[in-house]
Design a protein around this motif. Structure first.
Motif, PDB file in Angstrom:
ATOM      1  N   LEU A  93      28.360  19.584  12.981  1.00 54.01           N
ATOM      2  CA  LEU A  93      28.684  20.801  12.588  1.00 54.01           C
ATOM      3  C   LEU A  93      28.212  22.242  13.313  1.00 54.01           C
ATOM      4  O   LEU A  93      28.766  23.320  13.148  1.00 54.01           O
ATOM      5  CB  LEU A  93      28.406  21.096  11.039  1.00 54.01           C
ATOM      6  CG  LEU A  93      29.065  20.126  10.203  1.00 54.01           C
ATOM      7  CD1 LEU A  93      28.520  20.203   8.680  1.00 54.01           C
ATOM      8  CD2 LEU A  93      30.593  20.077  10.202  1.00 54.01           C
ATOM      9  N   THR A  94      27.315  21.919  14.269  1.00 46.57           N
ATOM     10  CA  THR A  94      26.764  22.776  15.083  1.00 46.57           C
ATOM     11  C   THR A  94      27.386  23.111  16.323  1.00 46.57           C
ATOM     12  O   THR A  94      26.779  23.895  17.350  1.00 46.57           O
ATOM     13  CB  THR A  94      25.312  22.672  15.064  1.00 46.57           C
ATOM     14  OG1 THR A  94      24.783  21.456  15.897  1.00 46.57           O
ATOM     15  CG2 THR A  94      24.529  22.571  13.760  1.00 46.57           C
ATOM     16  N   VAL A  95      28.532  22.364  16.968  1.00 47.55           N
ATOM     17  CA  VAL A  95      29.132  22.452  18.019  1.00 47.55           C
ATOM     18  C   VAL A  95      29.543  24.127  18.307  1.00 47.55           C
ATOM     19  O   VAL A  95      29.769  24.875  17.233  1.00 47.55           O
ATOM     20  CB  VAL A  95      30.341  21.917  17.968  1.00 47.55           C
ATOM     21  CG1 VAL A  95      31.381  22.202  16.929  1.00 47.55           C
ATOM     22  CG2 VAL A  95      30.900  21.800  19.322  1.00 47.55           C
ATOM     23  N   LEU A 150      31.182  27.421  18.700  1.00 45.23           N
ATOM     24  CA  LEU A 150      32.566  27.929  18.268  1.00 45.23           C
ATOM     25  C   LEU A 150      33.582  28.145  19.461  1.00 45.23           C
ATOM     26  O   LEU A 150      34.454  28.091  19.441  1.00 45.23           O
ATOM     27  CB  LEU A 150      32.640  29.161  17.486  1.00 45.23           C
ATOM     28  CG  LEU A 150      31.902  28.962  16.063  1.00 45.23           C
ATOM     29  CD1 LEU A 150      32.019  30.067  15.102  1.00 45.23           C
ATOM     30  CD2 LEU A 150      32.736  27.854  15.148  1.00 45.23           C
ATOM     31  N   GLU A 151      32.584  28.489  20.806  1.00 46.01           N
ATOM     32  CA  GLU A 151      33.654  28.842  21.831  1.00 46.01           C
ATOM     33  C   GLU A 151      34.342  27.461  22.388  1.00 46.01           C
ATOM     34  O   GLU A 151      35.252  27.398  22.698  1.00 46.01           O
ATOM     35  CB  GLU A 151      32.561  29.125  23.045  1.00 46.01           C
ATOM     36  CG  GLU A 151      31.980  30.375  22.779  1.00 46.01           C
ATOM     37  CD  GLU A 151      30.665  30.338  22.187  1.00 46.01           C
ATOM     38  OE1 GLU A 151      30.293  29.561  21.463  1.00 46.01           O
ATOM     39  OE2 GLU A 151      29.988  31.522  22.024  1.00 46.01           O
ATOM     40  N   GLU A 152      33.395  26.318  21.863  1.00 48.16           N
ATOM     41  CA  GLU A 152      34.204  24.958  22.265  1.00 48.16           C
ATOM     42  C   GLU A 152      35.383  24.549  21.455  1.00 48.16           C
ATOM     43  O   GLU A 152      36.500  24.114  21.851  1.00 48.16           O
ATOM     44  CB  GLU A 152      33.169  23.752  22.352  1.00 48.16           C
ATOM     45  CG  GLU A 152      32.026  23.908  23.385  1.00 48.16           C
ATOM     46  CD  GLU A 152      31.377  22.626  23.008  1.00 48.16           C
ATOM     47  OE1 GLU A 152      31.760  21.392  22.913  1.00 48.16           O
ATOM     48  OE2 GLU A 152      30.016  22.652  23.407  1.00 48.16           O
ATOM     49  N   VAL A 153      35.233  25.029  20.271  1.00 48.26           N
ATOM     50  CA  VAL A 153      36.233  24.772  19.203  1.00 48.26           C
ATOM     51  C   VAL A 153      37.468  25.799  19.733  1.00 48.26           C
ATOM     52  O   VAL A 153      38.734  25.332  19.594  1.00 48.26           O
ATOM     53  CB  VAL A 153      35.846  25.209  17.722  1.00 48.26           C
ATOM     54  CG1 VAL A 153      37.098  25.118  16.920  1.00 48.26           C
ATOM     55  CG2 VAL A 153      34.845  24.198  17.223  1.00 48.26           C
ATOM     56  N   ALA A 154      37.072  27.069  19.848  1.00 50.00           N
ATOM     57  CA  ALA A 154      37.972  27.997  20.381  1.00 50.00           C
ATOM     58  C   ALA A 154      39.038  27.652  21.590  1.00 50.00           C
ATOM     59  O   ALA A 154      40.148  27.671  21.824  1.00 50.00           O
ATOM     60  CB  ALA A 154      37.731  29.507  20.585  1.00 50.00           C
ATOM     61  N   LYS A 155      38.210  27.093  22.616  1.00 48.63           N
ATOM     62  CA  LYS A 155      38.823  26.413  23.964  1.00 48.63           C
ATOM     63  C   LYS A 155      39.706  25.274  23.587  1.00 48.63           C
ATOM     64  O   LYS A 155      40.797  25.369  24.021  1.00 48.63           O
ATOM     65  CB  LYS A 155      37.618  26.310  25.007  1.00 48.63           C
ATOM     66  CG  LYS A 155      38.133  25.764  26.047  1.00 48.63           C
ATOM     67  CD  LYS A 155      36.932  25.333  27.283  1.00 48.63           C
ATOM     68  CE  LYS A 155      37.658  24.941  28.472  1.00 48.63           C
ATOM     69  NZ  LYS A 155      36.520  24.757  29.332  1.00 48.63           N
ATOM     70  N   ARG A 167      31.966  30.489  11.507  1.00 45.55           N
ATOM     71  CA  ARG A 167      31.407  28.963  11.158  1.00 45.55           C
ATOM     72  C   ARG A 167      31.562  28.470   9.868  1.00 45.55           C
ATOM     73  O   ARG A 167      32.285  27.540   9.601  1.00 45.55           O
ATOM     74  CB  ARG A 167      30.070  28.796  11.860  1.00 45.55           C
ATOM     75  CG  ARG A 167      29.576  27.231  11.671  1.00 45.55           C
ATOM     76  CD  ARG A 167      28.158  27.017  12.272  1.00 45.55           C
ATOM     77  NE  ARG A 167      28.135  27.441  13.492  1.00 45.55           N
ATOM     78  CZ  ARG A 167      28.444  26.728  14.716  1.00 45.55           C
ATOM     79  NH1 ARG A 167      29.075  25.559  14.403  1.00 45.55           N
ATOM     80  NH2 ARG A 167      28.473  27.268  16.029  1.00 45.55           N
ATOM     81  N   VAL A 168      30.819  29.401   8.637  1.00 48.84           N
ATOM     82  CA  VAL A 168      31.105  28.727   7.469  1.00 48.84           C
ATOM     83  C   VAL A 168      32.288  28.649   6.858  1.00 48.84           C
ATOM     84  O   VAL A 168      32.709  27.781   6.365  1.00 48.84           O
ATOM     85  CB  VAL A 168      29.999  29.546   6.396  1.00 48.84           C
ATOM     86  CG1 VAL A 168      29.961  29.464   5.176  1.00 48.84           C
ATOM     87  CG2 VAL A 168      28.527  29.422   6.942  1.00 48.84           C
ATOM     88  N   GLY A 169      33.193  29.691   7.056  1.00 47.88           N
ATOM     89  CA  GLY A 169      34.431  29.676   6.627  1.00 47.88           C
ATOM     90  C   GLY A 169      35.166  28.345   7.172  1.00 47.88           C
ATOM     91  O   GLY A 169      36.001  27.545   6.675  1.00 47.88           O
TER      92      GLY A 169
END
Length: 80
Positions: free
Chosen positions: A35-37, A39-44, A60-62
């Motif tokens: 869960l700490t990945v 957010l830039e990686e998720v967005a990419k 992140r929480v949402g």
């Protein structure tokens, strides 16, 4: 569910598509890296900007709240 109130205003088709791409990318990232990945990686992976994640999910929480049930379900299914 009949009579259910939608969770928010209707999204344009592109915004709905972005949200689904973010959810899918987040599920994969959270499963693979926790869960700490960043957010830039998720967005990419979703093909959007980090700002889009904040606009759609509040951060992140949402985002975690939006996908946690599916992440846990997939993890449990993998154990079977």
């Amino acid at each position: 569910m009949a009579g259910a109130v939608p969770p928010g205003p209707r999204l344009r088709a592109d915004a709905r598509r972005n949200s689904e791409q973010i959810r899918s990318a987040a599920i994969g990232a959270f499963q693979g890296q926790g869960l700490t990945v960043p957010l830039e990686e998720v967005a990419k992976a979703a093909g959007v900007s980090k700002a889009t994640i904040f606009n759609r999910f509040g951060g992140r929480v949402g985002l975690i709240e939006a996908v946690i049930e599916e992440v846990v379900a997939r993890e449990l299914f993998a154990l079977i």
